[in-house]
Design an enzyme around this catalytic site. Structure first.
Site, mmCIF file in Angstrom:
data_model
loop_
_atom_site.group_PDB
_atom_site.id
_atom_site.type_symbol
_atom_site.label_atom_id
_atom_site.label_comp_id
_atom_site.label_asym_id
_atom_site.label_seq_id
_atom_site.Cartn_x
_atom_site.Cartn_y
_atom_site.Cartn_z
ATOM 1 N N ASP A 78 89.705 17.362 -10.971
ATOM 2 C CA ASP A 78 88.414 16.768 -10.934
ATOM 3 C C ASP A 78 87.990 16.495 -9.472
ATOM 4 O O ASP A 78 86.892 16.657 -9.187
ATOM 5 C CB ASP A 78 88.410 15.355 -11.745
ATOM 6 C CG ASP A 78 88.110 15.489 -13.233
ATOM 7 O OD1 ASP A 78 87.844 16.573 -13.662
ATOM 8 O OD2 ASP A 78 88.742 14.623 -13.924
ATOM 9 N N ASN A 138 80.172 10.886 -8.355
ATOM 10 C CA ASN A 138 80.765 9.649 -9.115
ATOM 11 C C ASN A 138 80.084 8.455 -8.630
ATOM 12 O O ASN A 138 79.681 7.575 -9.519
ATOM 13 C CB ASN A 138 82.110 9.633 -8.986
ATOM 14 C CG ASN A 138 82.987 10.617 -9.999
ATOM 15 O OD1 ASN A 138 82.418 11.128 -10.812
ATOM 16 N ND2 ASN A 138 84.361 10.663 -9.934
ATOM 17 N N THR A 198 83.168 6.563 -15.683
ATOM 18 C CA THR A 198 84.564 6.746 -16.369
ATOM 19 C C THR A 198 85.284 6.937 -15.200
ATOM 20 O O THR A 198 86.691 7.367 -15.480
ATOM 21 C CB THR A 198 84.254 7.987 -17.272
ATOM 22 O OG1 THR A 198 84.035 9.019 -16.697
ATOM 23 C CG2 THR A 198 83.315 7.541 -18.540
ATOM 24 N N ALA A 199 85.206 6.620 -14.022
ATOM 25 C CA ALA A 199 86.101 6.509 -12.826
ATOM 26 C C ALA A 199 86.443 5.101 -12.249
ATOM 27 O O ALA A 199 86.660 4.233 -13.043
ATOM 28 C CB ALA A 199 85.517 7.638 -11.959
ATOM 29 N N LEU A 256 84.853 2.248 -14.119
ATOM 30 C CA LEU A 256 85.556 1.879 -15.273
ATOM 31 C C LEU A 256 86.854 0.870 -15.153
ATOM 32 O O LEU A 256 87.016 -0.157 -15.697
ATOM 33 C CB LEU A 256 85.888 2.960 -16.017
ATOM 34 C CG LEU A 256 86.606 2.910 -17.660
ATOM 35 C CD1 LEU A 256 85.532 2.381 -18.453
ATOM 36 C CD2 LEU A 256 87.123 4.091 -17.921
#
Length: 297
Positions: free
Chosen positions: A71, A147, A188-189, A192
């Site tokens: 990622d 992100n 979600t990175a 989170l």
């Protein structure tokens, strides 16, 4: 740009033997299909029998960019090419593989589908941050992020004092280790892990997530992505602060500096193989939720 993708660019993780093996198989497959293949110039093109291209020019020169790595590799490549509108397809050689969702063993069948026009296209919201040093004009050039944009204390043992604004209106004063401004992709990175919510990637929204706030009432806030968010560092801080994009690009901040974050003028375009399911990724990669249960009679 048609579904044939006649010119394919490749961005790959550097200095990794496993990546080199995958690149040999990938380039052989693409050349065998009659594609023009470009590889970012951090790799030797002669090894693979393809053309070299600088990272800065790869987006404009390609119809499709294939990312080989994890990622983090996709975040790096995405920031470099997204402004050109070229879609990215990720081959997963990393650990999590939340965004790079094709396994090396599935490359051939995936390309069979993609080059026949059978794929799922997705546009992901991006943001951009501009710095405004104390007493000076805001910088013209923004730092893109896929992100998140993060402002945090540079000395990890100290709390950072800062204020947040939306479209010039005061939101709140904060005493915390910092603030994460996350896109739905970035929800979600880092966000989170800081207690922020999961945002579906189709939402036009941002999550403002304080990092270890020094009060129980400083909770995450969701705002429309069309709003401009400013983080202003207090004049009274000791030491400096740090700005980062996606944990990869960074700039130092001083007392009185501000960071202004807004939606980028372009999206990150992704291609997924047929059958891609965002909630399946959440369940299998992040162990979110539970599997489907058989209905009881």
């Amino acid at each position: 740009m048609g579904t044939l993708f006649s010119t394919v660019g490749i961005c790959a993780k550097r200095d990794d033997i496993g990546v080199m093996r995958t690149l040999h198989a990938l380039t052989a497959d693409l050349l065998g299909r009659g594609k023009r293949v470009l590889i970012d110039d951090s790799h030797d093109p002669a090894i693979y029998g393809v053309e070299a291209c600088s990272r800065a020019e790869l987006g404009a020169a390609s119809d499709l960019v294939v990312v080989v790595g994890g990622d983090g590799t996709l975040l790096d490549a995405g920031r470099a090419v997204a402004a050109h509108g070229v879609p990215l397809l990720g081959i997963n050689l990393g650990r999590l593989g939340f965004m790079v969702d094709v396994l090396p063993d599935d490359m051939k069948s995936t390309f069979d589908d993609v080059f026949a026009g059978r794929y799922i296209a997705e546009a992901r919201l991006m943001i951009s941050a501009r710095l405004k040093p104390a007493g000076r004009e805001i910088e013209a050039d923004g730092m893109p992020a896929i992100n998140e944009c993060v402002v945090r204390n540079q000395a990890f043992a100290r709390v950072l004092d800062f204020d947040t604004y939306m479209n010039g209106d005061f939101i709140s004063h904060h005493r915390a280790d910092g603030m994460v401004i996350a896109t739905p992709t970035g929800s979600t990175a880092y966000a989170l892990s800081g207690g922020g919510p999961v945002l579906h990637p189709g939402l036009n929204a941002l999550a403002l997530v304080p990092i270890c706030p020094h009060t129980l009432s400083d909770r995450p806030l969701i705002v429309d992505a069309e709003h401009e968010i400013e983080i202003h560092i207090a004049q009274t801080i000791e030491g400096g602060a740090l700005y980062t994009s996606d944990g990869q690009l960074s700039r130092g901040l001083a007392a009185g500096d501000s960071v202004v974050v807004a939606r980028a003028p372009y999206n990150l375009n992704l291609i997924h193989p047929p059958g891609y399911d965002y909630f399946n990724i959440l369940r299998n990669k992040l162990h979110w939720g539970r599997g489907q249960q058989a209905h009881r009679v």
